[in-house]
Design a protein around this motif. Structure first.
Motif, PDB file in Angstrom:
ATOM      1  N   GLN A 291      46.402  41.462  40.087  1.00  0.00           N
ATOM      2  CA  GLN A 291      45.457  42.088  41.031  1.00  0.00           C
ATOM      3  C   GLN A 291      44.058  41.226  41.350  1.00  0.00           C
ATOM      4  OE1 GLN A 291      45.005  44.645  43.403  1.00  0.00           O
ATOM      5  NE2 GLN A 291      46.657  45.913  43.118  1.00  0.00           N
ATOM      6  N   PHE A 292      43.625  40.796  40.107  1.00  0.00           N
ATOM      7  CA  PHE A 292      42.390  39.726  40.337  1.00  0.00           C
ATOM      8  C   PHE A 292      42.822  38.241  40.989  1.00  0.00           C
ATOM      9  CE2 PHE A 292      39.273  41.396  36.721  1.00  0.00           C
ATOM     10  CZ  PHE A 292      39.412  42.514  37.214  1.00  0.00           C
ATOM     11  N   LEU A 293      44.063  37.779  40.711  1.00  0.00           N
ATOM     12  CA  LEU A 293      44.405  36.674  41.106  1.00  0.00           C
ATOM     13  C   LEU A 293      44.706  36.837  42.620  1.00  0.00           C
ATOM     14  CD1 LEU A 293      46.970  35.536  38.396  1.00  0.00           C
ATOM     15  CD2 LEU A 293      44.786  34.542  38.821  1.00  0.00           C
ATOM     16  N   PHE A 294      45.162  37.742  43.008  1.00  0.00           N
ATOM     17  CA  PHE A 294      45.463  37.944  44.314  1.00  0.00           C
ATOM     18  C   PHE A 294      44.136  38.302  45.271  1.00  0.00           C
ATOM     19  CE2 PHE A 294      45.751  40.950  48.159  1.00  0.00           C
ATOM     20  CZ  PHE A 294      46.970  40.771  48.744  1.00  0.00           C
ATOM     21  N   HIS A 295      43.164  38.768  44.560  1.00  0.00           N
ATOM     22  CA  HIS A 295      41.788  38.970  45.209  1.00  0.00           C
ATOM     23  C   HIS A 295      41.189  37.603  45.558  1.00  0.00           C
ATOM     24  CE1 HIS A 295      42.261  43.195  45.213  1.00  0.00           C
ATOM     25  NE2 HIS A 295      41.311  43.278  45.728  1.00  0.00           N
ATOM     26  N   LEU A 296      41.177  36.643  44.368  1.00  0.00           N
ATOM     27  CA  LEU A 296      40.688  35.443  44.202  1.00  0.00           C
ATOM     28  C   LEU A 296      41.537  34.632  45.549  1.00  0.00           C
ATOM     29  CD1 LEU A 296      40.354  34.731  40.567  1.00  0.00           C
ATOM     30  CD2 LEU A 296      38.675  34.978  41.925  1.00  0.00           C
ATOM     31  N   HIS A 297      42.964  34.553  45.444  1.00  0.00           N
ATOM     32  CA  HIS A 297      43.570  33.746  46.326  1.00  0.00           C
ATOM     33  C   HIS A 297      43.237  34.196  47.597  1.00  0.00           C
ATOM     34  CE1 HIS A 297      46.787  31.330  47.962  1.00  0.00           C
ATOM     35  NE2 HIS A 297      47.312  32.322  48.666  1.00  0.00           N
ATOM     36  N   HIS A 298      43.079  35.338  48.093  1.00  0.00           N
ATOM     37  CA  HIS A 298      42.723  35.844  49.424  1.00  0.00           C
ATOM     38  C   HIS A 298      41.117  36.025  49.818  1.00  0.00           C
ATOM     39  CE1 HIS A 298      46.729  36.890  50.961  1.00  0.00           C
ATOM     40  NE2 HIS A 298      46.914  37.225  49.401  1.00  0.00           N
ATOM     41  N   GLY A 299      40.257  35.408  48.914  1.00  0.00           N
ATOM     42  CA  GLY A 299      38.982  35.391  49.044  1.00  0.00           C
ATOM     43  C   GLY A 299      38.146  37.008  49.422  1.00  0.00           C
ATOM     44  N   LEU A 300      39.090  37.854  48.673  1.00  0.00           N
ATOM     45  CA  LEU A 300      38.540  39.288  48.801  1.00  0.00           C
ATOM     46  C   LEU A 300      37.503  39.530  47.876  1.00  0.00           C
ATOM     47  CD1 LEU A 300      42.100  40.799  49.468  1.00  0.00           C
ATOM     48  CD2 LEU A 300      40.124  40.903  51.092  1.00  0.00           C
ATOM     49  N   VAL A 301      36.729  38.861  46.963  1.00  0.00           N
ATOM     50  CA  VAL A 301      35.854  39.385  45.739  1.00  0.00           C
ATOM     51  C   VAL A 301      34.482  39.148  46.696  1.00  0.00           C
ATOM     52  CG1 VAL A 301      37.188  38.174  43.866  1.00  0.00           C
ATOM     53  CG2 VAL A 301      36.112  36.638  45.419  1.00  0.00           C
ATOM     54  N   GLN A 302      33.933  39.382  45.677  1.00  0.00           N
ATOM     55  CA  GLN A 302      32.182  39.589  46.109  1.00  0.00           C
ATOM     56  C   GLN A 302      31.828  38.337  46.976  1.00  0.00           C
ATOM     57  OE1 GLN A 302      29.793  39.638  42.485  1.00  0.00           O
ATOM     58  NE2 GLN A 302      28.183  40.457  43.859  1.00  0.00           N
ATOM     59  N   PRO A 303      31.172  38.971  47.940  1.00  0.00           N
ATOM     60  CA  PRO A 303      30.768  37.951  49.137  1.00  0.00           C
ATOM     61  C   PRO A 303      29.759  36.657  48.393  1.00  0.00           C
ATOM     62  CG  PRO A 303      30.050  40.101  49.735  1.00  0.00           C
ATOM     63  CD  PRO A 303      30.856  40.281  48.492  1.00  0.00           C
ATOM     64  N   GLN A 304      30.458  35.388  48.553  1.00  0.00           N
ATOM     65  CA  GLN A 304      29.713  34.541  47.791  1.00  0.00           C
ATOM     66  C   GLN A 304      28.360  34.322  48.107  1.00  0.00           C
ATOM     67  OE1 GLN A 304      30.738  31.698  46.250  1.00  0.00           O
ATOM     68  NE2 GLN A 304      32.977  31.655  45.935  1.00  0.00           N
TER      69      GLN A 304
END
Lengths: 336, 336
Positions: A291-304
């Protein structure tokens, strides 16, 4: 004749409409609720990398990794060194990085040796998270594994239940390994602070070995006739401690709490020699790593943030927890 | 006439096919890749419950909660007590439970007072996770928040960087609050174990108050003329410490590390009086709380064992981390 042409025309039209609806490109679908939700592409591949890749311990981790991939519609691959050999693992990791996967979940055999490779991958835009065994100084985004201090706390509470909060206990451990030091510390702190009528009388080195652990358990029982419990902090020695308690005729009188769910340990629980063992949250390690890798790959993490470099994109530490396995639920752990 | 009937029949057929394809029940879609992925129903509502619901601190948490809901195609609602009043929060929580939402993310004003309500909801099949401020003894499935010990460790490393690993530092804290005790302990342990040329000369009670914190900072500077740094473990007093350092003409000479990202603190960072502050991973608290609740609601968690009662369905503890905010990235924190 005209009628027939018209008919064929209509059939072709129906066919085209159906085809169009089914195979429409997904980028046209933002208006379409059918396509909301978290979903990757089947070509999107995530790789899980271990050491001693064949051992049973990794199987539920891989199951969790695969379950998350299934849920998110992505692909996974599993790699690892066959031996307990950090150079072999480094080679395997480098090969995986060269394939440029969508993300890598890695358990590090050595807390430092792989950092150069990890950092190179992260800098090249390949997300890496660590599970089970971390590498603190690396640029990996997160660590998902057992909080060993908390596991020791759980063992202490479990002993207090078994012994009605009273009596002498011994610890057999690997005194030079950080994760085992933390288990012991969590155990000791909890006994000292919460159970005044319990006392830790000995802490011994079982060397992760059945024979040595058996011997240490025998010594502890011989030196402390009032001994009521032994906490063994690693998987291999559990059976040795159980054998020692059988040999000394102290089954039921000296309680044992062990670690992990090796078959030998589970058998001894079923026979009532080992009272409990602590199962690590291996499925969760794999599931949430993906799940974490998926979120990183798709840029779904905390707004940069604008500088980009300083933000925690993901929770840096996930304690995947332990579950207490006793005679009541031991059956469930054979299946894995 | 026949031709016309046939034509109409075909149009009706086309229409029906299109309708059927678009509105087909999702349970028929396991063969259809279009519908894979994690996706809820719009009617599926998750509720976030806080206390002092109007304060800025919760805003990024709610943003994370909403972002996850958007990604998963579900709805959210936000509730909370208006005051710092545990009875009011209990009432709000009971009202939310009565609506039978798909899940509740709760921050507990009191670590015990809400346990009866929490357990009732969980027993009734309404998943609850806790964020920011937990309730250890409850049946909530997970806690997502700052690991305060680790935050203290981060502050210590940051001070070592600022002071080149040398000099006297003081701590101003809330000695009776567990989260602040943990911050202090992480800070102290790290200084003691890793920075032999640094020393903690004073630990003072700032009472979470600007005036008291200012006074404590003045005392520390007066008593220890060689003082090089002050770590203030809570948000409100940071400005007070900054004022004291200005008044004593020690700006730049006595470094300050503060906590949280209140506007006053950010202003003092921009002016170069406070060197750094620790921003908590609030967006991650909200985002992963919703993800966890979604997984519980849809039964996507670790396969249940037959006895069901003993398994950790989710990671019990998620450290959402802290980010060091300095003059370089302070701009990003005003926007929130």
């Amino acid at each position: 004749m005209k009628k027939l042409v018209l008919l064929y025309g209509l059939f072709v039209l129906i066919f085209l409409v159906i085809v169009a609806v089914y195979f429409r490109p997904t980028y046209l679908d933002s208006w379409d609720e059918v396509d909301k939700g978290l979903k990757g592409e089947p070509g999107e591949e995530y790789v899980m990398v271990t050491f001693q890749a064949g051992i049973d311990y990794w199987r539920p981790v891989l199951k969790g990794f695969e379950d998350a991939a299934e849920a998110l519609n992505v692909s996974v691959d599993y790699r690892g060194s066959t031996q307990y050999d950090v150079h072999e693992q480094m080679t395997v990791l480098e090969q995986v990085i060269a394939r440029k996967p969508a993300g890598i979940a890695l358990t590090a055999m050595d807390p430092e040796a792989l950092n150069v490779s990890i950092n190179k991958a992260v800098d090249a835009g390949i997300p890496i998270v660590l599970f089970d065994s971390g590498a603190d100084g690396s640029k990996a985004y997160s660590f998902l594994g057992t909080n060993n201090y908390n596991a020791g706390v759980t063992a202490a509470h479990e002993f207090a239940k078994l012994l009605d909060g009273e009596g002498q206990v011994a610890i057999i451990t690997l005194p030079n390994q950080l994760n085992h030091q933390e288990r012991v510390k969590g155990f000791e702190d909890t006994i000292r602070m919460e159970y005044s009528r319990m006392r830790i009388v000995a802490v011994k080195d079982g060397k992760g070995d059945v024979v040595v652990s058996r011997q240490m358990a025998q010594e502890a029982m011989d030196n402390y006739p009032d001994l009521r419990g032994i906490f063994i902090t690693e998987a291999v020695g559990g059976v040795g401690v159980a054998e020692a308690v059988i040999e000394r005729g102290r089954v039921g009188d000296v309680k044992i709490i062990s670690f992990d769910t090796d078959k030998g340990t589970l058998d001894m629980i079923q026979e009532g020699v080992i009272s409990a063992t602590l199962a690590q949250g291996t499925w969760n390690m794999g599931y949430w790593s993906l799940q974490f890798l998926f979120h990183l790959h798709h840029g779904l993490v905390q707004p940069q943030t604008s500088d980009g470099g300083n933000q925690r994109l993901l929770p840096p530490n996930v304690d995947t927890g332990v579950t207490v396995v006793t005679r009541e639920n031991v059956e469930d752990y054979y299946a894995r």
